[in-house]
Write a protein that holds these residues in place. Structure first.
Motif, PDB file in Angstrom:
ATOM      1  N   GLU A  20       0.816  -1.211   0.000  1.00 22.65           N
ATOM      2  CA  GLU A  20       0.000   0.000   0.000  1.00 22.65           C
ATOM      3  C   GLU A  20       0.851   1.263   0.000  1.00 22.65           C
ATOM      4  N   ASN A  21       2.162   1.121   0.104  1.00 26.16           N
ATOM      5  CA  ASN A  21       3.056   2.275   0.171  1.00 26.16           C
ATOM      6  C   ASN A  21       3.476   2.751  -1.216  1.00 26.16           C
ATOM      7  N   LEU A  22       3.750   4.042  -1.320  1.00 23.63           N
ATOM      8  CA  LEU A  22       4.284   4.610  -2.549  1.00 23.63           C
ATOM      9  C   LEU A  22       5.625   5.258  -2.225  1.00 23.63           C
ATOM     10  N   HIS A  23       6.702   4.752  -2.851  1.00 25.32           N
ATOM     11  CA  HIS A  23       8.030   5.338  -2.701  1.00 25.32           C
ATOM     12  C   HIS A  23       8.196   6.378  -3.806  1.00 25.32           C
ATOM     13  N   ILE A  24       8.525   7.600  -3.409  1.00 23.98           N
ATOM     14  CA  ILE A  24       8.627   8.724  -4.338  1.00 23.98           C
ATOM     15  C   ILE A  24      10.074   9.203  -4.346  1.00 23.98           C
ATOM     16  N   THR A  25      10.703   9.164  -5.509  1.00 24.63           N
ATOM     17  CA  THR A  25      12.083   9.631  -5.640  1.00 24.63           C
ATOM     18  C   THR A  25      12.067  10.989  -6.331  1.00 24.63           C
ATOM     19  N   ILE A  26      12.748  11.950  -5.698  1.00 29.63           N
ATOM     20  CA  ILE A  26      12.699  13.346  -6.141  1.00 29.63           C
ATOM     21  C   ILE A  26      14.100  13.911  -6.299  1.00 29.63           C
ATOM     22  N   ALA A  27      14.324  14.598  -7.400  1.00 31.78           N
ATOM     23  CA  ALA A  27      15.585  15.319  -7.621  1.00 31.78           C
ATOM     24  C   ALA A  27      15.357  16.781  -7.271  1.00 31.78           C
ATOM     25  N   SER A  28      16.291  17.352  -6.508  1.00 29.12           N
ATOM     26  CA  SER A  28      16.171  18.772  -6.176  1.00 29.12           C
ATOM     27  C   SER A  28      17.524  19.319  -5.761  1.00 29.12           C
ATOM     28  N   GLY A  29      17.629  20.640  -5.746  1.00 29.12           N
ATOM     29  CA  GLY A  29      18.846  21.300  -5.298  1.00 29.12           C
ATOM     30  C   GLY A  29      19.090  21.129  -3.811  1.00 29.12           C
ATOM     31  N   LEU A  30      18.077  20.681  -3.064  1.00 34.82           N
ATOM     32  CA  LEU A  30      18.243  20.453  -1.629  1.00 34.82           C
ATOM     33  C   LEU A  30      19.014  19.174  -1.329  1.00 34.82           C
ATOM     34  N   ASN A  31      19.113  18.292  -2.313  1.00 30.72           N
ATOM     35  CA  ASN A  31      19.655  16.954  -2.078  1.00 30.72           C
ATOM     36  C   ASN A  31      20.987  16.932  -1.318  1.00 30.72           C
ATOM     37  N   PRO A  32      21.984  17.782  -1.658  1.00 31.78           N
ATOM     38  CA  PRO A  32      23.261  17.719  -0.932  1.00 31.78           C
ATOM     39  C   PRO A  32      23.139  18.060   0.554  1.00 31.78           C
ATOM     40  N   GLU A  33      22.077  18.762   0.944  1.00 35.50           N
ATOM     41  CA  GLU A  33      21.915  19.182   2.335  1.00 35.50           C
ATOM     42  C   GLU A  33      21.028  18.244   3.148  1.00 35.50           C
ATOM     43  N   LEU A  34      20.437  17.240   2.496  1.00 30.95           N
ATOM     44  CA  LEU A  34      19.519  16.339   3.182  1.00 30.95           C
ATOM     45  C   LEU A  34      20.256  15.184   3.839  1.00 30.95           C
ATOM     46  N   LYS A  35      19.587  14.582   4.827  1.00 22.91           N
ATOM     47  CA  LYS A  35      20.104  13.363   5.443  1.00 22.91           C
ATOM     48  C   LYS A  35      18.939  12.422   5.708  1.00 22.91           C
ATOM     49  N   ILE A  36      19.240  11.162   5.835  1.00 24.80           N
ATOM     50  CA  ILE A  36      18.204  10.175   6.106  1.00 24.80           C
ATOM     51  C   ILE A  36      17.572  10.487   7.459  1.00 24.80           C
ATOM     52  N   ASP A  37      16.280  10.331   7.554  1.00 29.31           N
ATOM     53  CA  ASP A  37      15.463  10.595   8.742  1.00 29.31           C
ATOM     54  C   ASP A  37      15.002  12.039   8.835  1.00 29.31           C
ATOM     55  N   GLN A  38      15.374  12.880   7.895  1.00 31.78           N
ATOM     56  CA  GLN A  38      14.991  14.288   7.925  1.00 31.78           C
ATOM     57  C   GLN A  38      13.575  14.454   7.383  1.00 31.78           C
ATOM     58  N   SER A  39      12.827  15.405   7.959  1.00 34.03           N
ATOM     59  CA  SER A  39      11.478  15.704   7.495  1.00 34.03           C
ATOM     60  C   SER A  39      11.520  16.787   6.425  1.00 34.03           C
ATOM     61  N   VAL A  40      10.789  16.538   5.347  1.00 36.48           N
ATOM     62  CA  VAL A  40      10.660  17.506   4.259  1.00 36.48           C
ATOM     63  C   VAL A  40       9.184  17.551   3.862  1.00 36.48           C
ATOM     64  N   ALA A  41       8.647  18.753   3.671  1.00 34.94           N
ATOM     65  CA  ALA A  41       7.263  18.899   3.215  1.00 34.94           C
ATOM     66  C   ALA A  41       7.243  18.829   1.689  1.00 34.94           C
ATOM     67  N   HIS A  42       6.384  17.952   1.164  1.00 38.71           N
ATOM     68  CA  HIS A  42       6.209  17.736  -0.282  1.00 38.71           C
ATOM     69  C   HIS A  42       4.780  18.114  -0.633  1.00 38.71           C
ATOM     70  N   ASN A  43       4.599  19.241  -1.321  1.00 39.38           N
ATOM     71  CA  ASN A  43       3.251  19.767  -1.581  1.00 39.38           C
ATOM     72  C   ASN A  43       2.469  19.842  -0.274  1.00 39.38           C
ATOM     73  N   GLY A  44       3.178  20.205   0.806  1.00 38.17           N
ATOM     74  CA  GLY A  44       2.538  20.385   2.098  1.00 38.17           C
ATOM     75  C   GLY A  44       2.448  19.149   2.959  1.00 38.17           C
ATOM     76  N   VAL A  45       2.930  18.015   2.466  1.00 42.15           N
ATOM     77  CA  VAL A  45       2.860  16.759   3.212  1.00 42.15           C
ATOM     78  C   VAL A  45       4.230  16.450   3.803  1.00 42.15           C
ATOM     79  N   CYS A  46       4.300  16.350   5.130  1.00 40.43           N
ATOM     80  CA  CYS A  46       5.556  16.034   5.805  1.00 40.43           C
ATOM     81  C   CYS A  46       5.886  14.561   5.603  1.00 40.43           C
TER      82      CYS A  46
END
Length: 196
Positions: A20-46
């Protein structure tokens, strides 16, 4: 916790259904600053970062999230509004946003107004969410001020910067968006209901 000030647009690179899960892979300029376990809002969804690659990262949306938001409608190539969680001590330029979508809405009209745009949305008022004129609303993660408010309809005015740097330039009649109503207003409405 978020502010509703979109940092950048990401692009959906891959979608993978697993149960039932959907894995979403996203390319963005934020990628170098992200780490696993970090929260990011995607179209308002954390959502939580679960994997990192060189130029993209992956988050997972569970069925409840897919049922209550527009994330299940994403396609490869779609743009996504992105915002990392706020930093304590920083300015709160938008308003308090939790990244917990209350419901979706449908774009009913887009009107160009000599350098800006008026977007009108309708939503299911039976869920007891309300807007007020000059109150805050979050649309796909973007903190905005309500211009016109009715029982199941509201409008927002969009300036050129927001139009060019968020998903608003892709909205047309029939587009589904995520709504998060003002958290203070939700608590007030709940308290009033309890006291009646």
């Amino acid at each position: 916790m978020f502010t509703g000030i979109i940092e950048t647009l990401g692009e959906v690179k891959h979608l993978k259904k697993e149960g039932e899960n959907l894995h979403i892979t996203i390319a963005s300029g934020l990628n170098p600053e992200l780490k696993i376990d970090q929260s990011v809002a995607h179209n308002g969804v954390c959502l939580t970062v679960v994997a990192l690659e060189n130029d993209a990262y992956t988050v997972t949306a569970i069925q409840e999230t897919l049922d209550k938001t527009s994330l299940g409608e994403l396609n490869v190539g779609d743009k996504v509004n992105l915002e990392r969680a706020m930093v304590l001590g920083a300015r709160l330029d938008g308003h308090i946003v939790q990244g917990h979508v209350d419901q979706t809405a449908t774009c009913q009209n887009v009107e160009e107004k000599d350098g800006s745009w008026i977007f009108t949305f309708t939503y299911d008022a039976s869920l007891n969410n309300v807007t007020i004129e000059k109150g805050s609303i979050t649309i796909d993660g973007t903190s905005l001020t309500v211009v016109d408010s009715k029982k199941d309809t509201f409008s927002v005015a969009i300036i050129p910067y927001t139009y060019e740097n968020t998903r608003f330039n892709a909205y047309k009649k029939g587009t589904t968006v995520n709504l998060e109503f003002d958290v203070i207003g939700k608590y007030v409405a709940k308290l009033m209901k309890l006291n009646t």
